[in-house]
Design an enzyme around this catalytic site. Structure first.
Site, PDB file in Angstrom:
ATOM      1  N   CYS A   7       0.819  -1.208   0.000  1.00  0.00           N
ATOM      2  CA  CYS A   7       0.000   0.000   0.000  1.00  0.00           C
ATOM      3  C   CYS A   7       0.857   1.264   0.000  1.00  0.00           C
ATOM      4  O   CYS A   7       2.027   1.243   0.376  1.00  0.00           O
ATOM      5  CB  CYS A   7      -0.935  -0.001   1.210  1.00  0.00           C
ATOM      6  SG  CYS A   7      -2.338   1.126   1.043  1.00  0.00           S
ATOM      7  N   ASP A 128      -6.857  -2.467  11.774  1.00  0.00           N
ATOM      8  CA  ASP A 128      -5.699  -1.584  11.808  1.00  0.00           C
ATOM      9  C   ASP A 128      -5.668  -0.835  13.133  1.00  0.00           C
ATOM     10  O   ASP A 128      -6.651  -0.800  13.878  1.00  0.00           O
ATOM     11  CB  ASP A 128      -5.791  -0.589  10.643  1.00  0.00           C
ATOM     12  CG  ASP A 128      -4.456   0.030  10.269  1.00  0.00           C
ATOM     13  OD1 ASP A 128      -3.471  -0.178  10.992  1.00  0.00           O
ATOM     14  OD2 ASP A 128      -4.411   0.728   9.241  1.00  0.00           O
TER      15      ASP A 128
END
Length: 209
Positions: A7, A128
């Protein structure tokens, strides 16, 4: 095999490095407060450079659904990842109008957050610590009650990803800061992270056999 999402790609050389490694997903950040922010033109260029077989995931935080929809319908993105306060109605709107998968990111602070994740209409859940903090959350909160594909993010690197995979068996691992040097993607760290994931998969399979 554990899926891999690299990412926060920003530069053409980031996309070229990803092409060599063939991750399962590449992530582009459209949150303007992020140091990894890319605009539509940058995203279009990166999509053109990236191997067509690598789906591109757009990362968004409280942005208009129609803006996200435009990027999905123009094939700049193949998936959307929502990190803000988007409602389940907005999430469903995006899924129906685009026909594309949606990832719901959940900031994990307690078991209550995991309960929300379990019932979301998203195709996938990403757990997360925050939005691009590069820090881990309390992984011991995870258990089998979610019973759905999980992207695990936050503070992952080549050193800790092996233990995470063998212990928690996520559907996918998502890395950004763990493959950077001085704020830029590092091709060698990208390579070592992917190798670590593959070695963990092989190790866990041997143990399970």
């Amino acid at each position: 095999m554990t899926k891999i999402k690299l990412c926060g790609l920003m530069r053409p050389e980031d996309a070229e490095a990803a092409n060599e490694l063939k991750p399962d997903f590449a992530g582009l950040v459209f949150w303007e407060r992020s140091r990894r922010f890319v605009d539509r033109d940058q995203a279009k260029l990166l999509r053109q450079i990236l191997d067509p077989s690598i789906p591109v995931v757009g990362v968004f935080v409280d942005q208009p659904m129609d803006r996200i929809l435009e990027l999905l319908n123009q094939d700049i993105l193949q998936m959307a990842q929502l990190h803000g306060h988007e409602s389940e109605e907005e999430l469903n709107y995006l899924k129906v109008r685009s026909g594309r998968p949606v990832i719901r990111a959940v900031k994990v602070r307690s078991e209550k957050d995991l309960l929300f994740a379990r019932h979301s209409a998203a195709d996938y859940i990403l757990l997360d610590n925050g939005t691009g903090t590069g820090e881990t959350f309390d992984w011991t909160l995870m258990d089998d009650r979610l019973a759905r594909p999980i992207f695990l993010a936050g503070g992952l690197n080549e050193e800790n990803v092996k233990d995470v995979i063998c212990r928690y068996h996520p559907y996918a691992v998502d890395v950004s800061s763990g493959i950077e040097t001085e704020g830029r993607k590092d091709p060698e760290k990208m390579k070592r992270f992917v190798r670590a994931v593959r070695e963990a998969d092989e190790k866990c399979r041997r143990i399970q056999r």
